[in-house]
Design an enzyme around this catalytic site. Structure first.
Site, PDB file in Angstrom:
ATOM      1  N   GLU A 184      19.677  11.614   0.684  1.00 41.97           N
ATOM      2  CA  GLU A 184      20.637  12.612   1.185  1.00 41.97           C
ATOM      3  C   GLU A 184      22.055  12.322   0.692  1.00 41.97           C
ATOM      4  O   GLU A 184      23.003  12.296   1.470  1.00 41.97           O
ATOM      5  CB  GLU A 184      20.607  12.653   2.718  1.00 41.97           C
ATOM      6  N   GLU A 253      11.517  16.187   4.386  1.00 44.98           N
ATOM      7  CA  GLU A 253      11.622  15.950   5.830  1.00 44.98           C
ATOM      8  C   GLU A 253      11.528  17.273   6.573  1.00 44.98           C
ATOM      9  O   GLU A 253      12.497  18.013   6.655  1.00 44.98           O
ATOM     10  CB  GLU A 253      12.948  15.245   6.185  1.00 44.98           C
TER      11      GLU A 253
END
Ligand SMILES: *[C@@H]1O[C@H](CO)[C@@H](O)[C@H](O)[C@H]1NC(C)=O
Ligand SMILES: *[C@@H]1O[C@H](CO)[C@@H](O)[C@H](O)[C@H]1NC(C)=O
Ligand SMILES: *[C@@H]1O[C@H](CO)[C@@H](O)[C@H](O)[C@H]1NC(C)=O
Length: 846
Positions: A184, A253
């Site tokens: 991320e 995710e």
């Protein structure tokens, strides 16, 4: 000997090729449609299971449950700070045995996705980085910085080489089909400008240069350079597209719930919405979905990040914190995976044809050259069910749902219609007594000689403790003359302490004067209170408590923790006295920690005292110790800590984690599955302790004489701590009958009803349990949810009798939903349901 072992090796290699790679060399590649394993495009379902968040004894069970739940891949991060506690000293033992974990995945016949990071975020202490890394000279995290890049490359190489040595990459016949570098980083990349971009491209090149033979991914990294695949994380990812048309659409995710913080409510995500999100992603062309988390587990020890992340990392995952199946979440997703798998031949063949079925309704249809056809019929309307026509058939789509037709004809699954039972779990008492309580009062440092060192001014806590302990004492003294007016009836002086976290206990002359706590969102805390001073020297001792180091934020490594000031005494005769730059003594950790009071060896050097109930209660800074025998049975165990305040707890020297009876604030009003999900939408537990139960792995226990030690900061009643077992108390089923108007299945467009198999409800209590009674049964229009069912206006009188006869005394039962089965139609022309709550009890034979 030698020839023998060589031929064995050749044979093993041959077997590996035969089984894993069908006589062509093992390979993982990708194209614009999917990950391609040994020449075959795959639609892959994956789930996150983090190895340090359970015990090796639990791994096989949770991985097998994941396989039975329809997963192909197990995803885990690699947690640098547990593997390299000090530079060059590695630990891959016990819960940190990454190779054993991956071999368990392989043995189950599943693939693995290894997210090396090494930044992992993960609500894990310091985001997975070792705290020593912060003190490498000249370092700056996650940017174009030589010391950082050197350390990151070193650890990444270490892990990749270990995997290669163990032949764990798919290219070597192992289970790993994907690896992740960084995590991320996209948002920071932009913030850091050129340095961010340079670092990101360096990380990509470094990873690719390690030649693992399997693709690398970067999640939430729009500009990930080729050949790295950029992937999506979120509650929904159907709007996501990779940055090149020749990369597959991967969701790394898919959040099954959300993490919990002390003082907050517990977040639930309805499975109807999760299944809808996954079906939406697949129908748009997504080919890889990873549930974050599939089994969340427990933040044992001081591994929780934060600050203030709870010890439980349950995440409302399909397998609960204890590794037990959570229904209906697990079962409904299992049905979804079966339906998606039946579509796989069509899904991997190309892009969908999309057409509109109404204002808010769409059909996504996939065709293969071999004649497969698979369709997804979606209704995005958040409120209304809609009747659509597809392929000359009428179908009723519930609001916010997708129906899956693996043959373009028959609906085998709808995301909003739950066909599996739900279960209710409870923490029940065990036959184990916690006995022989003893205590030891953590002494307050009384002289400067006891302190680690003394200096002028206030220091950053982590720089002093290096996170060896949660606790740091800040101690100073103030001289007060006897003529001060508060000794003669005036106002008592006030002490102000500003701290940057995470919790603070203020002791004046050895007595607790008060405490203050931050929150995850606001680490700054302020203590301002009247204090009792005496004439002469007064000792001000501040115990600053860390509650997990930050795991997220731009350059979070530079954030300081602890009492950073100002510290000011107000109300003395000559005005305020600023202590911020006074002489302060520092002591890292507790005396009990220094003596290793929690270990079987250190314990004996502590002067434990038998003490009465009264003195034990509400005594701050106290160590407590007791014994217990392992309870019978094999249910997962937990300590009920609700009678305690805040601290840490150990069993047989193993840290169960931090506990805190902080009460949850939040809005726990009704939750609807339909409409966009956000973590505040479906909360539970408001007004109760955020975390009351703390998982005690069975494998940490001996049959007798287990030692429980806890350190309590505030005070509490340890004699009311109990050992509980997580048990299934009841199971519920709730299913619609078939109806020609609003059909669960289908009717021909000419109105002719197809011969339909009548739906059945299925009920099953857990292993070793039988259905002991029926708490509720209604064929009609019942209302409520599992645990709160009530009769509606329509109810068949035979409901209870029919269900009881079929189910009581059985391990499992099925009841067909039809008018015949219940004597007669209790309300013609009304759509009815059969709703049951059955109570589970132990079998008579135990
Ligand atoms: C859904 O139903 C409600 C109430 O019947 C109606 O007001 C609304 O317009 C409907 N929405 C759509 C998109 O049809
Ligand atoms: C840690 O503390 C020392 C001594 O006060 C100081 O010189 C050093 O800069 C600090 N390091 C960091 C990273 O804050
Ligand atoms: C089903 O259809 C019949 C005949 O068209 C109608 O009378 C009845 O109200 C419908 N029932 C429901 C539940 O919509």
């Amino acid at each position: 000997m030698e020839t023998n072992s060589i031929s064995t090796r050749v044979l093993l290699l041959f077997i590996a090729l035969q089984l894993g790679c069908q006589l062509i060399s093992c390979s993982v590649t990708y194209d614009g449609k999917a990950i391609v394993i040994n020449g075959r495009r795959r639609i892959l379902m994956s789930g996150s299971i983090h190895y340090p968040r359970s015990t090796p004894e639990m791994w096989e069970d949770v991985i097998m449950k994941a396989k039975e739940g329809g997963l192909d891949v197990i995803e885990t991060y690699v947690f640098w700070n547990v593997h390299e506690p000090s530079p060059g000293n590695y630990n891959f033992e016990g819960r940190y045995n990454l190779v054993r974990f991956l071999k368990t995945v392989q043995k189950a016949g599943l693939y693995a996705h290894l997210r090396i990071g090494p930044y992992v975020c993960a609500e894990w202490n310091f985001g997975g980085f070792p705290v020593w890394l912060k003190y490498v000279p000249g370092i700056s995290f996650r940017t174009d910085n030589e010391p950082f890049k050197r350390a990151m490359k070193g650890f990444t190489e270490k892990i990749v080489n270990m995997m290669k040595y163990e032949k764990l990459f798919e290219s070597q016949g192992g289970p790993i089909i994907l690896s992740q570098i960084e995590n991320e980083y996209g948002a920071l990349d932009k913030k850091f400008g050129a340095a961010g971009y340079n670092y990101m491209t360096w990380a990509a090149e470094m990873a690719v240069g390690l030649r693992t033979g399997v693709p690398w991914i970067m999640c939430k990294q729009e500009d990930a350079p080729d050949p790295i695949i950029n992937t999506c994380n979120g509650f929904y990812c159907d709007a996501f597209k990779p940055n090149k048309p020749y990369k597959p659409t991967i969701w790394t995710e898919a959040w099954t719930g959300w993490f919990t913080e002390f003082g907050g409510a517990v977040h639930k995500r309805p499975v109807q919405d999760l299944a809808f999100a996954v079906a939406r992603f697949i129908q748009k062309g997504g080919s890889f979905v990873n549930y974050y988390m599939y089994h969340g587990g427990t933040n044992f020890g001081r591994s929780a990040g934060g600050p203030f992340i709870t010890t439980s990392y349950d995440y409302d995952a399909p397998l609960d914190e204890y590794g037990l199946i959570r229904q209906p979440k697990y079962g409904h997703l299992t049905e979804l995976h079966k339906a998606i798998k039946r579509c796989e031949p069509a899904l991997v063949s190309g892009d969908p044809t999309v057409f509109s079925l109404g204002a808010n309704q769409k059909a996504h249809v996939y065709y293969s050259k071999l004649g497969h056809c698979a369709a997804f019929l979606s209704n995005y309307d958040t409120a209304n069910a809609t009747r659509v026509t597809f392929n000359n058939k009428h179908h009723n789509l519930p609001p916010w749902s997708i129906s899956i037709l693996p043959d373009c004809n028959n609906i085998v699954f709808n995301t909003a219609k739950i066909g599996v039972q739900s279960t209710r779990m409870a923490m029940l008492p065990t036959n184990s007594q916690i006995l022989s309580w003893q205590t030891y009062s953590e002494e307050l440092t009384t002289s400067d000689e006891d302190s680690a060192f003394t200096t002028f001014g206030l220091l950053d806590q982590v720089n002093v403790t290096r996170d060896a302990s949660d606790y740091l004492w800040y101690i100073t003294s103030v001289d007060v003359g006897p003529s001060e007016s508060f000794f003669h009836g005036g106002e008592h002086p006030k002490l102000l302490v500003q701290s940057t976290g995470h919790a603070l206990h203020v002791f004046i002359n050895g007595e607790l004067s008060g405490s203050a706590f931050g929150t995850r969102e606001n680490r700054r805390i302020k203590y301002k209170n009247k204090i009792k001073l005496r004439s002469g020297v007064n000792r001000i001792a501040l115990l600053s408590v860390a509650m997990g180091l930050s795991n997220i934020g731009g350059h979070y490594e530079s954030w300081e923790t602890g009492v950073l000031g100002p510290v000011v005494l107000y109300g003395l005769d000559h005005g305020k006295r600023d202590l911020t730059h006074a002489k302060w003594s520092y002591q890292v950790g507790l005396k009990g920690e220094a003596m290793d009071a929690v270990s079987t060896t250190g314990m004996s050097s502590v002067e434990w005292e038998e003490s009465s109930l009264i003195t034990q209660k509400n005594q701050p800074l106290t160590w407590h110790k007791a014994y217990f025998n392992e309870p019978n049975g094999n249910e997962p165990l937990a300590l009920d800590m609700h009678s305690m305040g805040k601290g840490q707890v150990w069993i047989n020297g193993q840290s169960i984690g931090r506990y805190w009876t902080a009460y949850a604030t939040g809005d726990c009003r009704r939750c609807h599955y339909n409409g966009n999900y956000r973590p505040t939408k479906c909360q539970v537990g408001c007004g109760r302790p955020t975390q009351r139960w703390y998982h005690v792995p069975r494998s940490w226990l001996k049959p007798t004489g287990n030692i429980l030690v806890l350190f309590e900061e505030l005070g509490g009643d340890p004699r009311r701590i109990t050992l509980t077992k997580r048990s299934m108390t009841s199971v519920c089923a709730d299913m619609f009958e078939y109806h020609t108007n609003i059909t669960n299945w289908q009717t021909e467009s000419n109105g002719k009803t197809l011969p339909i198999r009548r739906p059945k409800i299925h009920l099953q209590c857990g292993p070793g349990l039988l259905i002991s009674s029926i708490k509720f049964a209604s064929f009609g229009t019942p209302i409520g949810t599992c645990g709160t069912f009530q009769r509606g206006t329509c109810h068949a009188r035979a409901s209870y009798g029919v269900v009881s006869k079929r189910c009581i005394g059985k391990e499992r039962c099925a009841v067909t939903i039809s008018n015949n089965n219940f004597g007669q139609d209790p309300c013609p022309n009304t759509l009815k349901r059969l709703t049951v709550e059955a109570v589970c009890g132990p079998t008579s034979r135990g």
